[in-house]
Design a protein around this motif. Structure first.
Motif, PDB file in Angstrom:
ATOM      1  N   ARG A 106       0.840  -1.211   0.000  1.00  0.00           N
ATOM      2  CA  ARG A 106       0.000   0.000   0.000  1.00  0.00           C
ATOM      3  C   ARG A 106       0.875   1.262   0.000  1.00  0.00           C
ATOM      4  O   ARG A 106       0.623   2.214  -0.731  1.00  0.00           O
ATOM      5  N   ALA A 107       1.919   1.228   0.809  1.00  0.00           N
ATOM      6  CA  ALA A 107       2.811   2.401   0.895  1.00  0.00           C
ATOM      7  C   ALA A 107       3.512   2.639  -0.443  1.00  0.00           C
ATOM      8  O   ALA A 107       3.614   3.778  -0.915  1.00  0.00           O
ATOM      9  N   TRP A 108       3.988   1.566  -1.088  1.00  0.00           N
ATOM     10  CA  TRP A 108       4.676   1.724  -2.382  1.00  0.00           C
ATOM     11  C   TRP A 108       3.701   2.253  -3.428  1.00  0.00           C
ATOM     12  O   TRP A 108       4.064   3.073  -4.261  1.00  0.00           O
ATOM     13  N   GLU A 109       2.444   1.766  -3.381  1.00  0.00           N
ATOM     14  CA  GLU A 109       1.468   2.225  -4.374  1.00  0.00           C
ATOM     15  C   GLU A 109       1.171   3.710  -4.202  1.00  0.00           C
ATOM     16  O   GLU A 109       1.096   4.457  -5.168  1.00  0.00           O
ATOM     17  N   LEU A 110       1.009   4.121  -2.955  1.00  0.00           N
ATOM     18  CA  LEU A 110       0.734   5.542  -2.684  1.00  0.00           C
ATOM     19  C   LEU A 110       1.895   6.409  -3.160  1.00  0.00           C
ATOM     20  O   LEU A 110       1.701   7.439  -3.811  1.00  0.00           O
ATOM     21  N   GLU A 168       3.796  12.788 -14.952  1.00  0.00           N
ATOM     22  CA  GLU A 168       2.887  12.945 -16.101  1.00  0.00           C
ATOM     23  C   GLU A 168       2.631  14.414 -16.409  1.00  0.00           C
ATOM     24  O   GLU A 168       2.160  14.759 -17.472  1.00  0.00           O
ATOM     25  N   ASN A 169       2.978  15.276 -15.467  1.00  0.00           N
ATOM     26  CA  ASN A 169       2.881  16.709 -15.743  1.00  0.00           C
ATOM     27  C   ASN A 169       4.183  17.271 -16.300  1.00  0.00           C
ATOM     28  O   ASN A 169       4.399  18.480 -16.323  1.00  0.00           O
ATOM     29  N   GLN A 175       6.251   1.174 -12.448  1.00  0.00           N
ATOM     30  CA  GLN A 175       6.216   0.623 -13.797  1.00  0.00           C
ATOM     31  C   GLN A 175       5.121  -0.425 -13.976  1.00  0.00           C
ATOM     32  O   GLN A 175       4.648  -0.652 -15.079  1.00  0.00           O
ATOM     33  N   LYS A 176       4.716  -1.026 -12.855  1.00  0.00           N
ATOM     34  CA  LYS A 176       3.609  -1.978 -12.935  1.00  0.00           C
ATOM     35  C   LYS A 176       2.304  -1.217 -13.196  1.00  0.00           C
ATOM     36  O   LYS A 176       1.493  -1.590 -14.035  1.00  0.00           O
ATOM     37  N   LYS A 177       2.139  -0.122 -12.483  1.00  0.00           N
ATOM     38  CA  LYS A 177       0.894   0.664 -12.628  1.00  0.00           C
ATOM     39  C   LYS A 177       0.906   1.495 -13.902  1.00  0.00           C
ATOM     40  O   LYS A 177      -0.133   1.753 -14.489  1.00  0.00           O
ATOM     41  N   HIS A 178       2.097   1.975 -14.273  1.00  0.00           N
ATOM     42  CA  HIS A 178       2.213   2.865 -15.444  1.00  0.00           C
ATOM     43  C   HIS A 178       3.389   2.386 -16.286  1.00  0.00           C
ATOM     44  O   HIS A 178       4.499   2.917 -16.179  1.00  0.00           O
ATOM     45  N   GLU A 198       4.346   2.904 -19.057  1.00  0.00           N
ATOM     46  CA  GLU A 198       5.007   3.915 -19.904  1.00  0.00           C
ATOM     47  C   GLU A 198       5.989   4.785 -19.114  1.00  0.00           C
ATOM     48  O   GLU A 198       6.736   5.588 -19.703  1.00  0.00           O
ATOM     49  N   ALA A 199       6.021   4.642 -17.801  1.00  0.00           N
ATOM     50  CA  ALA A 199       6.918   5.479 -16.985  1.00  0.00           C
ATOM     51  C   ALA A 199       8.384   5.217 -17.354  1.00  0.00           C
ATOM     52  O   ALA A 199       8.774   4.080 -17.621  1.00  0.00           O
ATOM     53  N   ILE A 200       9.152   6.286 -17.331  1.00  0.00           N
ATOM     54  CA  ILE A 200      10.590   6.152 -17.688  1.00  0.00           C
ATOM     55  C   ILE A 200      11.399   6.238 -16.385  1.00  0.00           C
ATOM     56  O   ILE A 200      11.278   7.202 -15.632  1.00  0.00           O
ATOM     57  N   VAL A 201      12.199   5.194 -16.161  1.00  0.00           N
ATOM     58  CA  VAL A 201      12.978   5.129 -14.922  1.00  0.00           C
ATOM     59  C   VAL A 201      14.452   4.933 -15.257  1.00  0.00           C
ATOM     60  O   VAL A 201      14.806   4.110 -16.093  1.00  0.00           O
ATOM     61  N   GLU A 202      15.288   5.695 -14.601  1.00  0.00           N
ATOM     62  CA  GLU A 202      16.735   5.532 -14.777  1.00  0.00           C
ATOM     63  C   GLU A 202      17.402   5.460 -13.404  1.00  0.00           C
ATOM     64  O   GLU A 202      16.804   5.871 -12.412  1.00  0.00           O
ATOM     65  N   THR A 203      18.625   4.944 -13.377  1.00  0.00           N
ATOM     66  CA  THR A 203      19.328   4.891 -12.089  1.00  0.00           C
ATOM     67  C   THR A 203      20.769   5.383 -12.248  1.00  0.00           C
ATOM     68  O   THR A 203      21.376   5.232 -13.298  1.00  0.00           O
ATOM     69  N   VAL A 204      21.260   5.955 -11.174  1.00  0.00           N
ATOM     70  CA  VAL A 204      22.671   6.365 -11.127  1.00  0.00           C
ATOM     71  C   VAL A 204      23.321   5.558 -10.001  1.00  0.00           C
ATOM     72  O   VAL A 204      22.906   5.664  -8.845  1.00  0.00           O
ATOM     73  N   PRO A 205      24.314   4.739 -10.339  1.00  0.00           N
ATOM     74  CA  PRO A 205      24.907   3.887  -9.302  1.00  0.00           C
ATOM     75  C   PRO A 205      25.768   4.693  -8.322  1.00  0.00           C
ATOM     76  O   PRO A 205      26.090   5.851  -8.576  1.00  0.00           O
ATOM     77  N   GLY A 206      26.128   4.045  -7.228  1.00  0.00           N
ATOM     78  CA  GLY A 206      26.934   4.763  -6.234  1.00  0.00           C
ATOM     79  C   GLY A 206      27.668   3.817  -5.289  1.00  0.00           C
ATOM     80  O   GLY A 206      27.773   2.613  -5.536  1.00  0.00           O
ATOM     81  N   VAL A 207      28.156   4.373  -4.199  1.00  0.00           N
ATOM     82  CA  VAL A 207      28.954   3.609  -3.224  1.00  0.00           C
ATOM     83  C   VAL A 207      28.008   2.930  -2.230  1.00  0.00           C
ATOM     84  O   VAL A 207      27.248   3.605  -1.536  1.00  0.00           O
ATOM     85  N   CYS A 208      28.065   1.605  -2.162  1.00  0.00           N
ATOM     86  CA  CYS A 208      27.192   0.920  -1.204  1.00  0.00           C
ATOM     87  C   CYS A 208      27.938   0.702   0.122  1.00  0.00           C
ATOM     88  O   CYS A 208      29.173   0.794   0.183  1.00  0.00           O
TER      89      CYS A 208
END
Ligand SMILES: C[S@@+](CC[C@H](N)C(=O)[O-])C[C@H]1O[C@@H](n2cnc3c(N)ncnc32)[C@H](O)[C@@H]1O
Length: 243
Positions: free
Chosen positions: A82-86, A96-97, A123-126, A128-138
């Motif tokens: 529920r929290a992730w969906e919200l 989308e704006n 991405q499950k709900k939408h 068409e959403a565009i998602v990218e990631t920038v890696p870093g120091v774990c």
């Protein structure tokens, strides 16, 4: 009559901001952060800013909109979903704006990170959403740097245990791996200590708490430390093979 132009969809970028020291943000992540119109992060607990928010505080554009997203610290799947969906819906309304959203996460965004759940839900709900990631120091990399030891060398096998809910998992990892990293060790430290004592590994085990932060604490040689009050931001490195 003129139609108002349809805004181009914004991009959600997961930016890894490293384990704590703001200087460990990558140049790529920093460049994006400095210009991001909307910066989202996991909300802190008890009204305090979360760690990712603290790490990036000094780098944001003064006009950036800050969006704290709530991700409860529970294991109940329904509550989490529920929290992730919200959160995903909040982010989607901005995307989308036509505005980009930078989601900042402590450590690396692809390593046991809230960002993955947010991105997957979005991405499950939408689709068409565009998602990218920038890696870093774990955090394990920051911890070994603090200890001044390599994480692995030559043909060593590495096990990373994200959270320990039963001791059998640890015993099994100690049997096949040469180096074991235990994330989220604070709540199970005592049980882990007992196992390491039985296996005679206490001298080759290290705890790093709040790696790279001014309050960083290192515990080397755990033989006389069956109890340590550790913060959530602690991990253990066990060198099963001596090197
Ligand atoms: C949900 S995981 C997030 C891992 C993070 N995405 C990363 O790349 O390191 C949280 C766990 O990471 C470890 N951790 C994160 N930051 C740390 C730090 N600065 N020092 C020590 N351990 C850290 C702790 O074991 C903590 O319980």
């Amino acid at each position: 009559m003129t139609n108002s132009p349809v805004p181009t969809q914004g991009i959600l970028t997961g930016i890894s901001v490293g384990p704590g020291d703001p200087e460990l943000i990558t140049l790529k992540g920093l460049g994006l952060l400095k210009t991001a119109p909307v910066v989202a992060f996991p909300a802190g607990v008890g009204g305090k800013p979360g760690i990712a928010e603290q790490i990036v505080a000094g780098w944001l554009h003064p006009d950036a909109i800050k969006l704290a997203l709530s991700f409860p610290y529970v294991r109940d799947e329904e509550t989490l979903t529920r929290a992730w969906e919200l959160a995903a819906e909040e982010v989607w309304q901005i995307l989308e704006n036509g505005r980009d959203v930078a989601f900042v996460c402590e450590g690396d965004v692809s390593f046991y990170s809230t960002f993955t759940y947010l991105a997957q839900t979005l991405q499950k709900k939408h689709p068409e959403a565009i998602v990218e990631t920038v890696p870093g120091v774990c955090s394990p990399m920051a911890a070994v740097a603090a200890l001044g030891v390599p994480l692995t060398i030559r043909d060593q096998k590495l096990a990373v245990i994200p959270a320990l809910y039963n001791v059998i998992e640890l015993e099994s990892a100690l049997n096949w791996a040469d180096v074991v990293v235990l994330m989220k060790v604070s709540s199970v430290y005592q049980q882990v200590w007992e196992i390491l004592k039985q296996k005679n590994l206490l001298d080759r085990s290290y705890v790093v708490e709040r790696a790279t932060l001014p309050t960083q604490t290192i515990y080397k040689g755990l033989g006389d430390r069956p109890l340590i009050q550790l913060s959530y931001f602690s991990l253990m490195i066990i060198k099963v093979i001596n090197n």
